[in-house]
Scaffold this active site. Structure first.
Site, PDB file in Angstrom:
ATOM      1  N   PHE A 134       0.863  -1.187   0.000  1.00  0.00           N
ATOM      2  CA  PHE A 134       0.000   0.000   0.000  1.00  0.00           C
ATOM      3  C   PHE A 134       0.892   1.228   0.000  1.00  0.00           C
ATOM      4  CE2 PHE A 134      -2.474   3.533   1.406  1.00  0.00           C
ATOM      5  CZ  PHE A 134      -3.650   3.370   0.709  1.00  0.00           C
ATOM      6  N   ASP A 219       9.488   2.830   1.704  1.00  0.00           N
ATOM      7  CA  ASP A 219       8.305   3.619   2.065  1.00  0.00           C
ATOM      8  C   ASP A 219       8.099   3.458   3.566  1.00  0.00           C
ATOM      9  OD1 ASP A 219       5.852   4.660   2.649  1.00  0.00           O
ATOM     10  OD2 ASP A 219       4.827   3.850   0.891  1.00  0.00           O
ATOM     11  N   LYS A 248       2.844  11.097   6.998  1.00  0.00           N
ATOM     12  CA  LYS A 248       2.034  10.900   8.211  1.00  0.00           C
ATOM     13  C   LYS A 248       2.564  11.655   9.434  1.00  0.00           C
ATOM     14  CE  LYS A 248       0.022   6.502   6.775  1.00  0.00           C
ATOM     15  NZ  LYS A 248      -1.337   6.849   6.388  1.00  0.00           N
TER      16      LYS A 248
HETATM   17  C1  LIG Z   1       3.077   2.835   3.545  1.00  0.00           C
HETATM   18  C2  LIG Z   1       2.187   3.932   3.031  1.00  0.00           C
HETATM   19  N1  LIG Z   1       2.547   4.617   1.939  1.00  0.00           N
HETATM   20  C3  LIG Z   1       1.789   5.608   1.457  1.00  0.00           C
HETATM   21  C4  LIG Z   1       0.594   5.965   2.047  1.00  0.00           C
HETATM   22  C5  LIG Z   1      -0.233   7.060   1.464  1.00  0.00           C
HETATM   23  O1  LIG Z   1      -0.235   8.202   2.277  1.00  0.00           O
HETATM   24  P1  LIG Z   1      -1.348   9.320   2.071  1.00  0.00           P
HETATM   25  O2  LIG Z   1      -2.658   8.748   2.503  1.00  0.00           O
HETATM   26  O3  LIG Z   1      -0.897  10.465   2.962  1.00  0.00           O
HETATM   27  O4  LIG Z   1      -1.339   9.699   0.627  1.00  0.00           O
HETATM   28  C6  LIG Z   1       0.180   5.268   3.184  1.00  0.00           C
HETATM   29  C7  LIG Z   1      -1.111   5.605   3.837  1.00  0.00           C
HETATM   30  O5  LIG Z   1      -1.677   4.826   4.588  1.00  0.00           O
HETATM   31  C8  LIG Z   1       0.983   4.226   3.687  1.00  0.00           C
HETATM   32  O6  LIG Z   1       0.634   3.524   4.772  1.00  0.00           O
END
Ligand SMILES: Cc1ncc(COP(=O)(O)O)c(C=O)c1O
Length: 391
Positions: A134, A219, A248
């Site tokens: 994700f 990530d 976040k």
């Molecule tokens: C590992 C990871 N990458 C990217 C994102 C995407 O972040 P955003 O919702 O701020 O676009 C999330 C959101 O849950 C995430 O958990």
């Protein structure tokens, strides 16, 4: 709730709780009922709701300067970028707003690095990603999602990605070829249910990327910034990626702040006009995020997460075989598989909410526990007691 249902797109299915105020690890609803927040904004609230130092930084900045765009330089920008770069041990930082934007930034940078530095033929770059990933919701990012809900009906899809099973180093070896510019993975897959890869996987990916001349992009949007008991989840395995993708908690639960951090050889490929964002790196965001970096530099939150996390995992582990099938995770982050014969994850979260604990289900009977790192030991014990009670 009816008004929200009437006036918004139905892209979420929230629990029936309407929050009006919050402090630390607790939120209060419009009827005055208090809940322990065990989701913490999907780890955006690692420092708790309205951490005094973060709120003070935001207030002070609101009274001085909030937005300039990157057309001009402002006096908070360099301080933040230097602080975050030092925290990451990298030369450079590129601030954006949401996590998805930071992932998009990483993809663009990796591709350009591939063409300009590695010498991949134009438009042939590939990025290896993991099943169950994700990384956000943009059209490019959902192009390499393996979740039908996230992906179906949103094609045509962006090419240039190869998906391999998560945790399978051999599959990654097989997927890498001379067109591969990056491996993009989460060190722990949050959304998938807090999936921790087998020991040795992350060091294996690191070694493979180094040997093959491929960028290792981690990530750490959900796993990073103290959540797992270290500054980055990669630290747990002694691994340093070529690029960190952060978001976040970087915004302190106040403003959306995301960023990528990498060395000059990588992030230095961008030239003016090639990438950007009106709000990325704005003064308010930088002021708050500078304070976030300051909190992390003390190491206190990482220590708390490690210590309380050990307690959380021990207590949850005792419930395996008593309504739980499995518990995974690290630090104050747990994926809990409820016996589907008992209830769904959604039902579990509804029952927990009735008892004053907020959590969120993911994928069937799994729920995720990620309380703010300021949670007190007794509060954590109480939350696990509520879980035991509903089971
Ligand atoms: C590992 C990871 N990458 C990217 C994102 C995407 O972040 P955003 O919702 O701020 O676009 C999330 C959101 O849950 C995430 O958990």
């Amino acid at each position: 709730m009816a008004e929200a249902e009437r006036w918004t797109a139905h892209n979420y299915h929230p629990l029936p709780v309407v929050i009006s105020s919050a402090e630390g690890a607790w939120v209060t609803d419009i009827d005055g009922k208090r809940y322990l927040d065990c989701l913490a904004g999907y780890s955006a609230l690692n420092f708790g709701h309205r951490h005094p130092a973060l709120v003070a930084a935001a207030h002070a900045q609101l009274d001085r300067l909030t937005l300039t765009s990157r057309a001009f330089v402002h006096d908070q920008f360099a301080t933040f970028c230097r602080g975050l770069a030092e925290l990451c041990g990298k030369d450079l930082v590129l601030p954006m707003n949401t996590g998805a934007e930071a992932v998009e930034t990483a993809i663009k940078v990796a591709r350009k690095w591939g063409y300009k530095i590695k010498g991949v033929p134009h438009d042939k770059a590939t990025i290896v990603v993991a099943a169950g990933n994700f990384h956000g919701r943009t059209t490019t990012i959902v192009s390499f999602s393996t979740d039908p809900d996230a992906r179906a009906d949103f094609g045509p899809y962006t090419p240039g990605f190869k998906v391999v099973p998560y945790g399978d180093l051999d599959a990654m070896v097989a997927a890498i070829d001379e067109t591969t510019v990056a491996v993009l993975i989460e060190p722990i897959q949050g959304e998938q249910g807090v999936i921790v890869p087998p020991a040795g996987y992350l060091p294996g990916v690191r070694a493979l990327c180094s040997t093959e001349g491929v960028l290792f992009v981690a990530d750490e949007i959900q796993s990073g910034l103290g959540r797992t008991g270290t500054t980055f989840a990669c630290d747990d395995e002694g691994v340093v990626p070529d690029m960190y993708v952060l978001g976040k908690a970087l915004g302190g639960g106040i403003v959306p702040v995301s960023a990528v951090a990498a060395d000059q050889e990588v992030l230095g490929v961008l030239r003016p006009g090639e990438h950007g964002s009106t709000f990325g790196g704005n003064p308010l965001a930088c002021a708050v995020a500078t304070e976030v970096v300051g909190l992390l530099k003390t190491g206190d939150f990482q220590r708390r997460s490690a210590e309380l996390g050990a307690r959380l995992h021990a207590d949850l582990g005792a419930l395996v075989g008593h309504g739980l099938l499995a518990v995974r995770g690290r630090g104050l982050w747990a994926g809990v598989d409820i016996d589907p014969a008992l209830m769904t994850g959604r039902e579990a979260c509804e029952r927990l909410a009735q008892r004053g604990v907020l959590a969120k289900d993911t994928h069937g009977s799994t729920i995720r526990l990620a309380p703010p790192l300021v949670v007190e030991p007794a509060e954590l014990d109480w939350a696990v007691e509520q879980l035991a009670a509903i089971l």
